[in-house]
Write an enzyme that holds these catalytic residues in place. Structure first.
Site, PDB file in Angstrom:
ATOM      1  N   ASP A 127       4.182 -73.986  92.806  1.00 55.06           N
ATOM      2  CA  ASP A 127       3.421 -74.618  91.725  1.00 55.06           C
ATOM      3  C   ASP A 127       3.089 -73.604  90.624  1.00 55.06           C
ATOM      4  O   ASP A 127       2.709 -72.474  90.910  1.00 55.06           O
ATOM      5  CB  ASP A 127       2.123 -75.177  92.340  1.00 55.06           C
ATOM      6  CG  ASP A 127       1.423 -76.150  91.420  1.00 55.06           C
ATOM      7  OD1 ASP A 127       2.020 -76.576  90.424  1.00 55.06           O
ATOM      8  OD2 ASP A 127       0.259 -76.479  91.711  1.00 55.06           O
TER       9      ASP A 127
ATOM     10  N   GLU B 154      10.030 -79.809  88.194  1.00 54.34           N
ATOM     11  CA  GLU B 154       8.947 -80.370  87.374  1.00 54.34           C
ATOM     12  C   GLU B 154       8.637 -79.411  86.241  1.00 54.34           C
ATOM     13  O   GLU B 154       8.589 -78.198  86.432  1.00 54.34           O
ATOM     14  CB  GLU B 154       7.677 -80.585  88.224  1.00 54.34           C
ATOM     15  CG  GLU B 154       6.468 -80.919  87.347  1.00 54.34           C
ATOM     16  CD  GLU B 154       5.236 -81.411  88.096  1.00 54.34           C
ATOM     17  OE1 GLU B 154       5.384 -82.075  89.140  1.00 54.34           O
ATOM     18  OE2 GLU B 154       4.127 -81.129  87.620  1.00 54.34           O
TER      19      GLU B 154
END
Ligand code: ZN
Length: 499
Positions: free
Chosen positions: A160, A270
């Site tokens: 992330d 992402e």
């Protein structure tokens, strides 16, 4: 060879597997969680490859193995459901960041009854640094939890907010299946404050070839999406978007080609543009998505910066009407390009969850992390009140240092001194937004530095001890709290259980 006493061998009932002639289960030996495997003397058997100690167990020879990284690698190979996978094609996915590596059993307990894909391993570089863990540690915790709970429906692992190709490769080399590329260092956030002439001047310095193509494609064009959303570019808005996001688009393309395409696995990519000071306008989102699309970059999700404030561990702050309007447009753009909208800092945003559920048309990714840590502290507040008081006092004393990493707006004047509260009142602090923010952002200092003179044990050791002794209580609090997230998002349990 030692004989393990029956009293010490409580096994997790869902963790029992037969494979390759051995039986596997997770239980306890000397109060520590261990993997137990019955003897199989075949040369290449998993039994032989696992690192552990041979013992007699109920008259049978077993190997008792630590839940180590080396053993996790072997288990991921032997039991493929314990290895992470991509969530392409799954409509709802949820990041369940687990900073301590102890939350996944509770998450699995809940999520197995929903049609929600859990990203059990999700950690940013900032979180790894602040907790002293590695991507490998994070994935191993998820693997052992999935094995312990017998959860076979698939889970993800998200590197992330990784920013550079080196960080992306670090996550991929550790077996992660999702990359959230944070482009904030390539986004020019100085541009929105400049006047139009200054913006035009800078824009004219961009390569002529790019400008000509952009101008023909965007200026004074209204783009109508299938659901009626209209996106319009003026000369000024194109110039601004090209300057703000041009670097981010190039960076995303570079990382995609160098790391994602070449890694040989199905990886969810992402793009995150959420960590910027200003809201992402729908036309900016469209511009970024369209530029990536024409370069052949396949996104699984994109995280815009929505209207309002998404501070860590507390509810949404701001105008829910403005959020709703922007969110609808962002969802429609995401649908147009075929990816999911991603909502970051999604812990506890209860006042906007119904809007996310309603307008996303059942297709979104939502990330939580800090709230799982706060629920761990709720367990400590109940089970070890004196220690919780010390954690709160320590956090208040070290708050200025923690605020170097996180933007929060707590008023510490609203937090009663820990000593003024009875034991029974302490868990209530976890419902108080100011205390939540303080305890949330101090996790790194608590885990890496926390230790006080009256106690030789570090805070970290005592936290792990308390939560391991109270695994059931932590499960229950997570079930309830993340369950509330799901119900506010409009998600219902699936009839008949596991999907
Ligand atoms: Zn984010």
């Amino acid at each position: 060879m030692e004989n393990i006493l029956p009293a010490d061998e409580h096994a997790f009932p869902r963790s029992r597997y037969e494979s390759g002639g051995s039986t596997f289960w997770i239980g306890f030996a000397n109060k520590e969680k261990r993997l137990f495997v019955t003897l199989n003397s075949t040369k290449d058997s998993v039994y032989n490859r696992l690192d552990g100690k041979e013992s007699l167990f109920g008259g049978e020879k077993v190997k008792i193995c630590p839940l180590s990284h080396e053993n996790a690698v072997i288990i991921r190979e032997a039991f493929p459901f314990t290895a992470p996978v991509s969530h392409k094609g799954r409509a709802v996915s949820m990041g369940l960041g687990d900073r301590l590596g102890l939350a996944s059993p509770g998450h699995i307990d809940l999520i197995r009854n929903y049609d929600v894909f859990p990203v059990l391993a999700q950690q940013s570089i900032r979180e790894l640094n602040l907790t002293g863990r590695t991507f490998g540690d994070v994935l191993d915790s998820a693997t052992w939890a999935v094995f312990q709970e017998g959860y076979m429906s698939g889970f993800g692992a998200d590197g992330d907010h990784v920013k550079t190709a080196a960080e992306v490769n670090m996550a991929l080399d550790s077996g992660f299946t999702m990359i959230t590329l944070d482009c904030s260092e390539h986004i020019r956030s100085d541009i929105p404050s400049l006047d139009e002439d200054a913006v035009s001047g800078l824009y004219d310095g961009l390569p002529a070839e790019d400008r000509e193509r952009w101008e023909a494609e965007y200026i004074n064009k209204t783009i109508r999406l299938a659901d009626g959303t209209e996106i319009f570019f003026s000369k000024a808005s194109l110039e601004r978007d090209a300057l703000i996001y041009g670097g981010a688009i190039e960076h995303a393309e570079r990382v995609y080609r160098e790391c994602i395409v070449t890694c040989g696995r199905n990886v969810d990519f992402e793009l995150s543009v959420d960590e910027t000071p200003t809201e992402t306008l729908p036309e900016s989102h469209y511009f970024v998505a369209n530029e990536l699309y024409r370069r052949g970059i396949v996104l699984t999700c994109l995280a815009p910066r929505f209207a309002g404030e998404f501070q860590k561990g507390i509810d949404f702050k701001g105008d829910t009407g403005a959020f709703e309007k922007g969110f609808v447009a962002h969802v429609n753009i995401a649908r147009h390009f075929g990816y999911k909208i991603s909502v970051h800092s999604g812990s506890d945003k209860f006042s906007v969850f119904p809007l996310v559920g309603k307008h996303s048309k059942g297709k979104f990714h939502l990330k939580t992390a800090g709230t799982n840590w706060l629920e761990a502290l709720r367990v400590i507040a109940v089970k070890d009140a004196p220690f919780f008081r010390r954690l709160l006092t320590f956090s208040l004393q070290n708050l200025p240092e923690a605020k170097r990493y996180y933007h929060t707006t707590e008023n510490t004047g609203n937090i009663p001194p820990a000593d003024s509260l009875t034991d029974a009142e302490l868990p209530g602090l976890l419902n108080q937004p100011d205390a939540r923010q303080v305890l949330h952002i101090c996790y790194g200092l608590i885990l890496l530095k926390g230790r006080d003179s009256e106690d030789k044990e570090s805070f970290r050791e005592r936290i792990y001890k308390c939560l391991c002794e109270n695994e059931r209580a932590y499960r229950e609090t997570l079930r309830a709290h993340i369950g509330l997230h799901l119900s506010k998002l409009g998600l219902e349990p699936v009839k008949g259980g596991e999907v």
